[in-house]
Scaffold this motif. Structure first.
Motif, short mmCIF file in Angstrom:
data_model
loop_
_atom_site.label_atom_id
_atom_site.label_comp_id
_atom_site.label_asym_id
_atom_site.label_seq_id
_atom_site.Cartn_x
_atom_site.Cartn_y
_atom_site.Cartn_z
N LEU A 1 -16.17 -68.16 -17.83
CA LEU A 1 -17.08 -68.04 -16.69
C LEU A 1 -16.30 -68.32 -15.42
N VAL A 2 -16.29 -67.35 -14.52
CA VAL A 2 -15.54 -67.51 -13.26
C VAL A 2 -16.55 -67.74 -12.14
N THR A 3 -16.44 -68.89 -11.50
CA THR A 3 -17.39 -69.17 -10.40
C THR A 3 -16.70 -69.19 -9.04
N ASP A 4 -15.38 -69.07 -9.03
CA ASP A 4 -14.71 -68.89 -7.73
C ASP A 4 -15.12 -67.54 -7.18
N PRO A 5 -15.44 -67.46 -5.90
CA PRO A 5 -15.90 -66.18 -5.36
C PRO A 5 -14.85 -65.08 -5.52
N ILE A 6 -15.31 -63.86 -5.70
CA ILE A 6 -14.40 -62.72 -5.79
C ILE A 6 -13.91 -62.41 -4.38
N GLU A 7 -12.57 -62.29 -4.26
CA GLU A 7 -12.03 -61.95 -2.94
C GLU A 7 -11.83 -60.45 -2.82
N ARG A 8 -11.26 -59.89 -3.88
CA ARG A 8 -11.04 -58.44 -3.89
C ARG A 8 -10.75 -57.98 -5.32
N VAL B 1 -9.26 -58.64 -11.08
CA VAL B 1 -10.10 -59.21 -10.03
C VAL B 1 -9.40 -60.44 -9.45
N VAL B 2 -9.32 -60.48 -8.13
CA VAL B 2 -8.66 -61.61 -7.47
C VAL B 2 -9.73 -62.51 -6.87
N THR B 3 -9.68 -63.78 -7.25
CA THR B 3 -10.68 -64.71 -6.73
C THR B 3 -10.12 -65.47 -5.52
N ALA B 4 -11.04 -66.19 -4.84
CA ALA B 4 -10.68 -66.85 -3.57
C ALA B 4 -9.56 -67.88 -3.74
N ASP B 5 -9.37 -68.39 -4.96
CA ASP B 5 -8.28 -69.36 -5.19
C ASP B 5 -6.94 -68.67 -5.37
N GLY B 6 -6.92 -67.34 -5.19
CA GLY B 6 -5.67 -66.59 -5.25
C GLY B 6 -5.29 -66.11 -6.65
N PRO C 1 -21.11 -53.19 -5.78
CA PRO C 1 -20.81 -54.24 -4.80
C PRO C 1 -19.79 -53.78 -3.77
N ASP C 2 -19.94 -54.30 -2.58
CA ASP C 2 -19.06 -53.96 -1.48
C ASP C 2 -17.88 -54.94 -1.53
N ILE C 3 -16.98 -54.70 -2.48
CA ILE C 3 -15.85 -55.60 -2.66
C ILE C 3 -14.57 -54.84 -2.34
N GLU C 4 -13.72 -55.46 -1.53
CA GLU C 4 -12.47 -54.81 -1.12
C GLU C 4 -11.64 -54.40 -2.34
N GLY C 5 -11.09 -53.22 -2.29
CA GLY C 5 -10.17 -52.76 -3.34
C GLY C 5 -10.86 -52.19 -4.57
N PHE C 6 -12.18 -52.19 -4.55
CA PHE C 6 -12.96 -51.76 -5.71
C PHE C 6 -12.52 -50.37 -6.20
N ALA C 7 -12.31 -49.48 -5.23
CA ALA C 7 -11.97 -48.09 -5.57
C ALA C 7 -10.56 -47.96 -6.14
N ASP C 8 -9.74 -48.98 -5.93
CA ASP C 8 -8.34 -48.88 -6.37
C ASP C 8 -8.11 -49.40 -7.78
N PHE C 9 -9.17 -49.92 -8.42
CA PHE C 9 -9.00 -50.47 -9.76
C PHE C 9 -8.49 -49.39 -10.71
N ALA C 10 -7.42 -49.71 -11.46
CA ALA C 10 -6.77 -48.68 -12.27
C ALA C 10 -7.45 -48.47 -13.63
N GLY C 11 -8.25 -49.44 -14.06
CA GLY C 11 -8.91 -49.30 -15.37
C GLY C 11 -10.22 -48.55 -15.25
N GLU C 12 -11.04 -48.68 -16.29
CA GLU C 12 -12.35 -48.00 -16.27
C GLU C 12 -13.40 -48.89 -15.60
N VAL C 13 -14.27 -48.28 -14.83
CA VAL C 13 -15.33 -49.02 -14.14
C VAL C 13 -16.66 -48.32 -14.40
N PHE C 14 -17.68 -49.07 -14.75
CA PHE C 14 -19.02 -48.47 -14.77
C PHE C 14 -20.08 -49.52 -14.53
N HIS C 15 -21.21 -49.03 -14.01
CA HIS C 15 -22.38 -49.87 -13.75
C HIS C 15 -23.16 -49.99 -15.06
N THR C 16 -23.88 -51.09 -15.23
CA THR C 16 -24.68 -51.26 -16.46
C THR C 16 -25.67 -50.10 -16.65
#
Ligand code: NAP
Length: 499
Positions: free
Chosen positions: A307-314, A320-325, A145-160
């Motif tokens: 279940l988080v339904t607030d949109p992901i902001e970054r 993960v930071v959602t639109a509600d801050g 996903p084209d989400i701001e800050g994605f590359a800066d995540f300090a933990g582990e990330v992988f696609h399914t």
């Protein structure tokens, strides 16, 4: 690296489609075939998608080659490992493994109009082929996903589709982005292991129960011993799936029973009205792929799952930071955001007679082919799982085998008539697609949801908008009249094509 290997037919990819191609071509006497596979094994998407819980949501008997039925399936819906084993076994039994060059990635395919042949550059030298068959699959390039800050995540990330089993999940905080076919299998499978899980849902999917069950030994023995039994079950499974086509493409009211079943499934499994409301889909059932799961909703009612339904902001380094801050802390980020289907990067590597890439042509003019397989401007190219061949309701292997019949008959026709090249006529391709577009306009897929069926223009070029037996009929014989052709003049090539 600089040697060129001359070959009659070059197949790219050793998943269900590429493997089927080399097997079926071999049966017809086309032996000078090489398959290039970038990975170290056959299996395609079933090799790559080994995430926890990965399984097929098309019944096992139907989800196999018609020429290699497997009476030994352990259950009604096969897990990934069993399908992967089945593909490996089928390759082994058909004796085609030695035709596959593993660990070879195709970097460019250029059609040379002067020679009527394809030059294919790879990470292990160059190939010169008369016919190029693309079996690269639709679900092979993970979409991050084209989400701001994605590359800066300090933990582990992988696609399914690139699951990292070395990353521990026990008692850790896991974030899962996406609620499609992959996510709904992953989430219930790891929910009891993780410490806490946030599931990010952008659109609530429609979910039906999965009528899964193990096949007892006796039943498996019956499939093995009673002639025709497995084929009869397969035919029933095919017919019941095909019934959905009525509702998906023609009469929307025919979807009412499955809509009611999906709603009842949600109501029974999720008692909390607030959570249930958030899980209630807001678009017509079938517009996106209908998902099958008995434990998705239950997993979301667990105390450690949110279940988080607030949109992901970054994405922040810590979560993960959602639109509600709110920042939702996470140690591991699982990306379940699907694949590049209508914009696969592989299309950028294929250049036709005028030097244009398929990606360029398809992004400007729409992703179109003739019978999902041949493309005007790209002679002697056959695309398996090409435009308008995708399905949401039944087995892709049925579509693949239809295309294989067309491919084999095309090559047989070329051989019998001494043809060097065939290229579908643009007007024929246009007329075919005008008809498809008209048909697609009536379908549920263009009723306002977003899905991988659609391209950037909102058309649904990825899916077949009719009964699948109509596609089978259309591809039964190679219709030479639809093609420009050039005769073979080179005696050596003639010998090659008439062998
Ligand atoms: P998918 O169906 O395309 O689902 C992707 C999910 O990620 C959707 O929920 C989507 O939300 C979400 N998403 C995408 N970008 C996002 C973003 N930027 N922010 C938040 N959410 C985002 O992908 P998939 O689940 O990997 O499945 C792909 C296909 O693979 C399936 O349709 C199926 O054909 C096949 N598949 C089959 C099986 C099986 O047989 N059991 C299993 C897995 C996959 P939206 O809905 O809002 O777009």
């Amino acid at each position: 690296m600089d040697q060129t290997t001359r070959v009659d037919v070059l197949v790219v990819g050793a998943g269900f489609s590429g493997l089927g191609a080399v097997i079926k071509l071999g049966e017809e006497g086309f032996d000078d075939v090489v398959v290039l596979e970038r990975a170290a094994d056959v299996g395609g998407t079933w090799r790559d998608n080994h995430y926890p819980g990965a399984a097929c949501d098309v019944p096992s008997h139907l989800y196999s080659y018609s020429f290699a039925l497997n009476p030994g399936w352990s259950r009604a819906f096969s897990p990934q490992g069993e399908i992967y084993d089945y593909i490996r076994r089928t390759a082994e039994r058909a004796g085609v493994r030695e035709k596959i060059r593993f660990g070879v990635e195709v970097t460019a395919c250029d059609y040379d109009p002067d020679r009527g042949r394809w030059t294919v550059r790879t990470t292990a030298g160059e190939y010169d082929a008369r016919v190029l068959v693309l079996g690269v699959g639709a679900l092979c390039e993970p979409n991050y996903p084209d989400i701001e800050g994605f590359a800066d995540f300090a933990g582990e990330v992988f696609h399914t589709a690139r699951w990292d089993h070395s990353v521990p999940l026990t008692d850790r905080r896991v974030a899962v982005i996406g609620t499609g076919a992959s996510a709904i299998q992953v989430v219930p499978s790891i929910a009891a292991t993780v410490g806490h899980m946030d599931v990010y849902q952008r659109t609530a999917p429609w979910v039906l129960p999965r009528m899964d069950r193990p096949y007892p030994r006796l039943e498996r023995a019956a499939y093995r011993k009673i002639p025709g039994l497995q084929r009869a079950v397969r035919a029933l499974q095919y017919a019941s799936r095909e019934l959905q086509v009525v509702g998906l493409t023609r009469t929307r009211s025919a979807l009412a029973p499955i809509r009611a079943l999906a709603r009842a499934h949600l109501a029974i499994q999720v008692r909390d009205p607030e959570l249930r409301a958030r899980l209630t889909p807001r678009y017509e059932i079938g517009c996106k792929r209908i998902l099958l799961s008995n434990d998705w909703y239950r997993a979301l009612t667990r105390l450690n799952v949110n279940l988080v339904t607030d949109p992901i902001e970054r994405v922040s380094p810590r979560g993960v930071v959602t639109a509600d801050g709110v920042e939702h802390p996470a140690d591991v980020l699982v990306v379940a955001t699907g694949f590049h289907v209508t914009d696969s990067p592989f299309f950028e590597r294929v250049r036709g007679a005028d030097g244009r890439t398929l990606a360029d042509k398809w992004s400007r003019e729409g992703m179109e082919a003739y019978k999902g397989t041949t493309v005007a401007g790209y002679p002697n190219l056959f695309v398996l799982v090409g435009p308008a061949t995708g399905l949401g309701h039944s087995s892709m292997i049925y579509m693949i085998e239809s295309q294989l019949a067309y491919l084999v008959d095309a090559l047989r026709t070329m051989r019998d008539r001494g043809l060097a090249t065939v290229e579908v006529r643009e007007a024929v391709q246009d007329a075919y697609n005008a008809e498809l577009r008209a048909d697609t306009g009536e379908t549920v897929w263009v009723t306002g949801c977003s899905s991988w069926y659609l391209d950037a223009k909102g058309n649904a070029p990825a899916v077949w908008p009719d009964f699948t037996f109509r596609f089978r009929d259309a591809t039964r014989r190679f219709d030479l009249g639809a093609y420009h052709r050039t005769p073979t003049t080179d005696p050596a090539a003639l010998q090659e094509t008439t062998r």
